[in-house]
Design an enzyme around this catalytic site. Structure first.
Site, PDB file in Angstrom:
ATOM      1  N   LYS A   1       1.161  -0.728   0.278  1.00 12.44           N
ATOM      2  CA  LYS A   1      -0.010   0.210  -0.094  1.00 12.44           C
ATOM      3  C   LYS A   1       0.674   1.366  -0.289  1.00 12.44           C
ATOM      4  O   LYS A   1       1.699   1.199   0.844  1.00 12.44           O
ATOM      5  CB  LYS A   1      -0.839   0.067   1.176  1.00 12.44           C
ATOM      6  CG  LYS A   1      -2.379   1.104   1.225  1.00 12.44           C
ATOM      7  CD  LYS A   1      -2.973   0.401   2.144  1.00 12.44           C
ATOM      8  CE  LYS A   1      -4.139   0.993   2.477  1.00 12.44           C
ATOM      9  NZ  LYS A   1      -5.224   0.935   3.663  1.00 12.44           N
TER      10      LYS A   1
ATOM     11  N   GLU B   1     -19.553  -5.552   9.497  1.00 12.02           N
ATOM     12  CA  GLU B   1     -20.895  -5.562  10.546  1.00 12.02           C
ATOM     13  C   GLU B   1     -21.372  -6.458  11.308  1.00 12.02           C
ATOM     14  O   GLU B   1     -22.633  -5.862  11.864  1.00 12.02           O
ATOM     15  CB  GLU B   1     -21.657  -4.062   9.591  1.00 12.02           C
ATOM     16  CG  GLU B   1     -20.455  -2.895   9.151  1.00 12.02           C
ATOM     17  CD  GLU B   1     -19.190  -2.904   8.217  1.00 12.02           C
ATOM     18  OE1 GLU B   1     -18.305  -2.817   7.994  1.00 12.02           O
ATOM     19  OE2 GLU B   1     -19.367  -4.101   7.546  1.00 12.02           O
TER      20      GLU B   1
ATOM     21  N   ARG C   1     -25.467  -2.769   7.052  1.00 13.52           N
ATOM     22  CA  ARG C   1     -24.952  -4.580   6.410  1.00 13.52           C
ATOM     23  C   ARG C   1     -25.187  -5.758   7.731  1.00 13.52           C
ATOM     24  O   ARG C   1     -25.826  -6.532   7.631  1.00 13.52           O
ATOM     25  CB  ARG C   1     -23.911  -4.021   6.237  1.00 13.52           C
ATOM     26  CG  ARG C   1     -22.936  -3.200   5.006  1.00 13.52           C
ATOM     27  CD  ARG C   1     -22.213  -3.935   4.343  1.00 13.52           C
ATOM     28  NE  ARG C   1     -21.881  -4.532   3.142  1.00 13.52           N
ATOM     29  CZ  ARG C   1     -20.985  -4.518   2.959  1.00 13.52           C
ATOM     30  NH1 ARG C   1     -19.725  -4.369   3.395  1.00 13.52           N
ATOM     31  NH2 ARG C   1     -21.242  -5.715   2.105  1.00 13.52           N
TER      32      ARG C   1
END
Length: 642
Positions: A285, A371, A399
């Site tokens: 990243k 979630e 969600r």
């Protein structure tokens, strides 16, 4: 102002066919140019930086090898798709990124044929890719479907549900696992590259398929032994046994920044009939930009920044953010109550729980992008007598809706939901808008739902949630800074279901729920200039509704406005329902609910979004004048003529 980078190869690409004409020995240079262009763009616009820098080589390789857009690339979440956008005809518009009428910060179907599926939430790419792969098969079309998913998104159960389904169907689907966590050592060296090319090649796959067919004709004992031996051998070298068990042909790990490794592998799988395949690409990243490499968390999403130093520019804060006030308030409560624990789903800094974790590391839980699990995990904590705060953005809490109903509310467990980013979120656009939580939570029995009108009220509501253990309770608060009121030294418990009168008036009543209170008060000043003295009330609670307050306002005023930063079906609907059921609309009361209109809003500044939604001070005042039949005054207010 820094000089824009020189990009001769990138400049030669006007359409995707030009990319495929570039010799492979020059693709590494092209990747460097795309990376430089992306850094330059995001330094001006802000946006997601680190994830996109990590997939530059992968983006170049995919578009070079595959026949996009006929072959389809689905970028999970989509925030890593900036290099993809640069390569697919949108380079000249990249400096409109995340701006009103500009490019989306995520993939978007109506933006480009190269974006076959829009995304903003994680872990959807494999499910969508499987649907497209099956559709192509049913239509008799031969095309490649490639789903690119990050290792973080693999923490969500939906990704495994999709893989389990794809493996059972033997569907023609290519999944690229973009592993930038670095928990697996980067596969450097000739042996790793050789093995990846070997297992993706036709010879190995042909031998493997022949062995499978042969084992089917062996006695069960021997065929099972053969299968396990083959899995063990591949797992020993590659670590891919889990994906094999899900029915995927595993290739990797491979260096996701080495085009000499990537291109042969993609060549090998492009035309094969082997289905489903997973390529494990290890990336970094922030690759290629020093500040982002050394602090990838701080450069995941950035404001405008100086390319040379990496320093991000931030507007001076006029007041503490709602997120910061929530975090500090929760820390205060936790110092006095060791039963308080905090749970988030891969958003510790976004929800402020990173601050909480510094003091209460053993009472802070980041469950990953999961979630549904977060909500039921909190239900389990509450069932054992703890006081869990479940801190999740409004858009992501959607969600976990079934878990809120089934696992929390039906059992009446006192889970505390801290709902950040409630309302408009600006540049992140419709996928991240927190418009629906009042409506979807307000319909659930046993749920208490409150929203602060300012940051001081938020402090009181955190205390209220901490001390209230009779029902599940939720507090929603907006993105950004508070309004600048003085913060109390400590929160006080509010009376459940009771609002407050800010200012007594007559004729017109303005009843605000949540973060539009300051704008409602500003609208009252406009109305005062027109000769009115409106009553201002802060509902505090949508559920239970302060029916005494609502009835008092209805009986003593000619016009009643409800103002909320939420969708239809929310606070205004609750008020109207109570008034109708109790005959309070029969006396000529003019009720006008103001809420987010029933359509999705593309990215823009929050100020522009409020204006477009009719939720700014001028629109509030103009609505009052229209309710009173004074269209001229309403138009003057809207045009600034007063």
């Amino acid at each position: 102002m820094t000089k824009r980078p020189e990009t001769p190869l990138l400049d030669s690409i006007s359409e995707i066919s030009d990319l495929r004409e570039i010799p492979r020995n020059q693709l590494a240079q092209l990747a460097d140019e795309v990376r430089a262009e992306m850094i330059d763009v995001v330094s001006e616009t802000g946006g997601h930086l680190g994830a996109g820098l990590g997939v530059v080589e992968l983006s170049v390789a995919l578009h070079h090898v595959f026949n996009t857009p006929d072959d389809k690339i689905i970028w999970d979440v989509g925030h890593q798709a900036y290099p993809h956008k640069i390569l697919t005809g949108r380079r000249e518009h990249m400096r409109t990124l995340r701006k009103e009428n500009g490019l989306s910060g995520f993939t978007k179907r109506k933006e480009s044929p190269f974006d076959p599926f829009g995304a903003g939430h994680s872990s959807t790419s494999i499910s969508a890719g499987l649907g497209m792969a099956v559709a192509a098969e049913l239509k008799g079309e031969k095309r490649n479907i490639i789903s690119v998913i990050g290792d973080g998104a693999m923490s969500a159960g939906m990704a495994y549900e999709a893989m389990n389904n794809a493996g059972a169907m033997d569907a023609r689907l290519i999944v690229i696992l973009n592993d930038n966590d670095m928990s697996i050592a980067p596969p450097t060296g000739a042996m790793s590259a050789y093995l990846a090319r070997l297992v993706s090649g036709k010879t190995y796959r042909s031998i493997r398929e022949t062995a499978k067919q042969l084992s089917e004709h062996l006695p069960r004992f021997f065929s099972e032994k053969a299968r396990r031996t083959e899995e063990y051998a591949r797992g020993f070298w590659t670590g891919g046994t889990l994906f094999e068990e899900l029915g995927f042909y595993y290739i990797g790990p491979v260096d996701g920044h080495n085009l000499d490794h990537l291109l042969p592998i993609l060549d090998n799988i492009r035309d094969t009939d082997t289905g489903p395949i997973l390529i494990h690409a290890v990336t970094q990243k922030g690759k290629g930009y020093g500040p982002a490499e050394s602090a990838d968390d701080k450069y995941h999403g950035v404001s405008k920044f100086n390319v040379i130093t990496g320093a991000q520019s931030k507007a001076p804060a006029n007041a503490p953010s709602y997120t910061g006030v929530f975090a500090e308030s929760l820390i205060q409560e936790a110092r006095n109550d060791d039963k308080i624990v905090a749970v988030t789903a891969a958003m510790p800094s976004g929800t402020g729980l990173d601050k909480f974790a510094k003091e209460f590391a053993d009472r802070t839980f980041d469950v990953g992008i999961a979630e549904q699990h977060a909500v039921t995990f909190c239900a389990g904590l509450a069932a054992e007598g703890l006081s869990p705060f479940c801190a999740i953005y409004s858009t992501f809490l959607q969600r976990g809706y079934d878990q809120i109903v089934h696992d929390v509310a039906i059992q009446n467990l006192p889970v505390r939901f801290a709902i950040d980013r409630a309302g408009f979120v600006g540049a992140d656009g419709p996928t991240h808008s927190g418009a629906f939580d009042t409506a979807y939570l307000g319909t659930i029995p046993n749920m208490v739902l409150m929203a602060p009108g300012d940051e001081a009220e938020l402090r009181h509501m955190v205390t209220t949630a901490a001390k209230f253990d009779e029902h599940p309770i939720a507090l929603r608060y907006p993105r950004g800074e508070g309004v600048g009121v003085d913060l109390p030294a400590a929160g006080e418990m509010l009376e459940i279901g009771k609002g407050r009168i800010i200012r007594e008036g007559k004729s017109v009543a303005l009843l605000s729920f949540g973060g539009r209170l300051a704008e409602t008060m500003a609208a009252a000043e406009i109305l005062s200039g027109l000769g009115f003295n409106p009553t201002i009330a802060d509902a505090r609670f949508a559920k239970p509704l302060d029916t005494d307050l609502v009835e008092r306002l209805a009986k003593n005023h000619e016009v009643l406005l409800t103002i909320e930063e939420g969708s239809t079906g929310g606070f205004g609907s609750f008020v109207l329902s109570h008034l109708a059921q109790n005959g309070l609309l029969d006396n000529g009361l003019k009720v006008r609910p103001l809420f987010i209109p029933d359509h999705h809003f593309d990215q823009a500044s929050q100020t522009s979004m409020y204006k477009a939604a009719g939720l700014d001070r001028n629109a509030i005042a103009a609505t009052v004048m229209r309710a009173l039949g004074n269209e001229k005054a309403a138009n003057q207010v809207m045009t600034g003529g007063l």
